[in-house]
Design a protein around this motif. Sequence first.
Motif, PDB file in Angstrom:
ATOM      1  N   GLU A   1      -2.741  10.444   1.208  1.00  0.00           N
ATOM      2  CA  GLU A   1      -2.491   9.160   0.554  1.00  0.00           C
ATOM      3  C   GLU A   1      -2.273   9.274  -0.945  1.00  0.00           C
ATOM      4  N   ARG A   2      -2.451  10.458  -1.500  1.00  0.00           N
ATOM      5  CA  ARG A   2      -2.210  10.648  -2.938  1.00  0.00           C
ATOM      6  C   ARG A   2      -0.723  10.814  -3.239  1.00  0.00           C
ATOM      7  N   LEU A   3       0.072  11.035  -2.189  1.00  0.00           N
ATOM      8  CA  LEU A   3       1.493  11.329  -2.371  1.00  0.00           C
ATOM      9  C   LEU A   3       2.358  10.081  -2.245  1.00  0.00           C
ATOM     10  N   ALA A   4       3.536  10.129  -2.867  1.00  0.00           N
ATOM     11  CA  ALA A   4       4.462   8.996  -2.833  1.00  0.00           C
ATOM     12  C   ALA A   4       5.251   8.943  -1.530  1.00  0.00           C
ATOM     13  N   TYR A   5       5.326  10.044  -0.823  1.00  0.00           N
ATOM     14  CA  TYR A   5       5.977  10.062   0.490  1.00  0.00           C
ATOM     15  C   TYR A   5       5.216  11.038   1.375  1.00  0.00           C
ATOM     16  N   GLU A   6       5.394  10.888   2.685  1.00  0.00           N
ATOM     17  CA  GLU A   6       4.449  11.494   3.605  1.00  0.00           C
ATOM     18  C   GLU A   6       4.925  12.707   4.386  1.00  0.00           C
TER      19      GLU A   6
ATOM     20  N   LEU B   1       0.809  -1.222   0.000  1.00  0.00           N
ATOM     21  CA  LEU B   1       0.000   0.000   0.000  1.00  0.00           C
ATOM     22  C   LEU B   1       0.837   1.264   0.000  1.00  0.00           C
ATOM     23  N   GLY B   2       2.111   1.161   0.387  1.00  0.00           N
ATOM     24  CA  GLY B   2       2.944   2.343   0.532  1.00  0.00           C
ATOM     25  C   GLY B   2       2.847   2.912   1.940  1.00  0.00           C
ATOM     26  N   ASN B   3       3.776   3.810   2.270  1.00  0.00           N
ATOM     27  CA  ASN B   3       3.863   4.340   3.631  1.00  0.00           C
ATOM     28  C   ASN B   3       2.632   5.117   4.066  1.00  0.00           C
ATOM     29  N   THR B   4       2.109   5.965   3.195  1.00  0.00           N
ATOM     30  CA  THR B   4       1.013   6.841   3.611  1.00  0.00           C
ATOM     31  C   THR B   4      -0.226   6.045   3.997  1.00  0.00           C
ATOM     32  N   LYS B   5      -0.627   5.106   3.149  1.00  0.00           N
ATOM     33  CA  LYS B   5      -1.818   4.311   3.435  1.00  0.00           C
ATOM     34  C   LYS B   5      -1.587   3.346   4.591  1.00  0.00           C
ATOM     35  N   SER B   6      -0.401   2.770   4.662  1.00  0.00           N
ATOM     36  CA  SER B   6      -0.089   1.840   5.746  1.00  0.00           C
ATOM     37  C   SER B   6      -0.127   2.542   7.096  1.00  0.00           C
ATOM     38  N   PHE B   7       0.470   3.732   7.154  1.00  0.00           N
ATOM     39  CA  PHE B   7       0.464   4.476   8.406  1.00  0.00           C
ATOM     40  C   PHE B   7      -0.947   4.867   8.800  1.00  0.00           C
ATOM     41  N   ASN B   8      -1.720   5.398   7.864  1.00  0.00           N
ATOM     42  CA  ASN B   8      -3.094   5.819   8.178  1.00  0.00           C
ATOM     43  C   ASN B   8      -3.935   4.646   8.663  1.00  0.00           C
ATOM     44  N   LYS B   9      -3.671   3.470   8.145  1.00  0.00           N
ATOM     45  CA  LYS B   9      -4.373   2.260   8.565  1.00  0.00           C
ATOM     46  C   LYS B   9      -4.105   1.997  10.047  1.00  0.00           C
ATOM     47  N   ALA B  10      -2.839   2.119  10.449  1.00  0.00           N
ATOM     48  CA  ALA B  10      -2.481   1.923  11.853  1.00  0.00           C
ATOM     49  C   ALA B  10      -2.979   3.071  12.725  1.00  0.00           C
ATOM     50  N   LEU B  11      -2.959   4.280  12.188  1.00  0.00           N
ATOM     51  CA  LEU B  11      -3.373   5.464  12.937  1.00  0.00           C
ATOM     52  C   LEU B  11      -4.818   5.331  13.426  1.00  0.00           C
ATOM     53  N   LYS B  12      -5.663   4.732  12.603  1.00  0.00           N
ATOM     54  CA  LYS B  12      -7.073   4.553  12.989  1.00  0.00           C
ATOM     55  C   LYS B  12      -7.216   3.654  14.219  1.00  0.00           C
TER      56      LYS B  12
END
Length: 310
Positions: A198-203, A81-92
Amino acid sequence: MPNINCFESFMEKFPLVSVVCLCYNHAAFVVDSLNSVLTQHYEPIEIIIVDDCSTDTSVSVITAWLADKKGITFIKNPENLGNTKSFNKALKMAKGDYIIDLATDDLMMPDSIAKQVEKFSTSVHENVGIVYANASLIDEHGAFISHYFKTAADGTLVNKRESGDEYVKIITGGDEAMCTVTAMVKKEVFDSLNGYDERLAYEDLDFWIRAARTYKFDFIDEVLFQKRVLPNSLGTNFHRKKSSLSKKINASTYQIIHKVYHLNKSQEEDRAILKRLHYEMLLNFKNSYYLLVLKYAYLEMKIRWRLLLK
């Protein structure tokens, strides 16, 4: 009967810190990284591990490490999923008052969380949303390379940093940039900004810019993290010529700077982003991303026109 006021005072003094540990092909480093969280001189800590569909043995290494441990959340992404989506998943899922985004090839010093939590409560600034520090850069074998911010013999910074409103420093970049790997962030900051874009390649750059528009930052003049520098690290991909990943990363930087154009409120801020824009134009010219160079040139024209009108 327990004293409720004492309990509330304890929780205020020792708030829960959630450490989101993001892993992608870090089999060789992940155990040391996770142990650096587990051995912090602070509690309570919540650990959330996310493996972003690693193609090496990271999942089995993490599973073995977890065998004798309880209360740690492990998320295994079925696809990358990439860093942005993976992090947001955990953030929830995170319950902490403070959040740390830790790549599992990096390490925390034993007292990093304790010192950052303390800084939040003792800062001279109001509305502090982020506390960060200095870091040691290490190679794949753990050997010291340098410090992120240049230090003197006593370990303190050669060039002292002014904390508080860091918006202009962050958008300028270069030596002014913050050490993002060391950041502890109030959960409310992530909540108010809806996490990473999540639209970006890095966060990190986009998030720090948006956070700095509203919140103050504070700095601890100590080395509290070790950041590993690898041949395939994200930072190396900014400079690769005719690479699909490099192009995606640099396109994300343009999107971020375009956002800054709309966030800026003063001539000082517009002049600061012009400095960053010129660096990015040169970088993309060297990488042969000529369409991005033209986009930056058009954006520069708009900024200069706005400066003339103010």
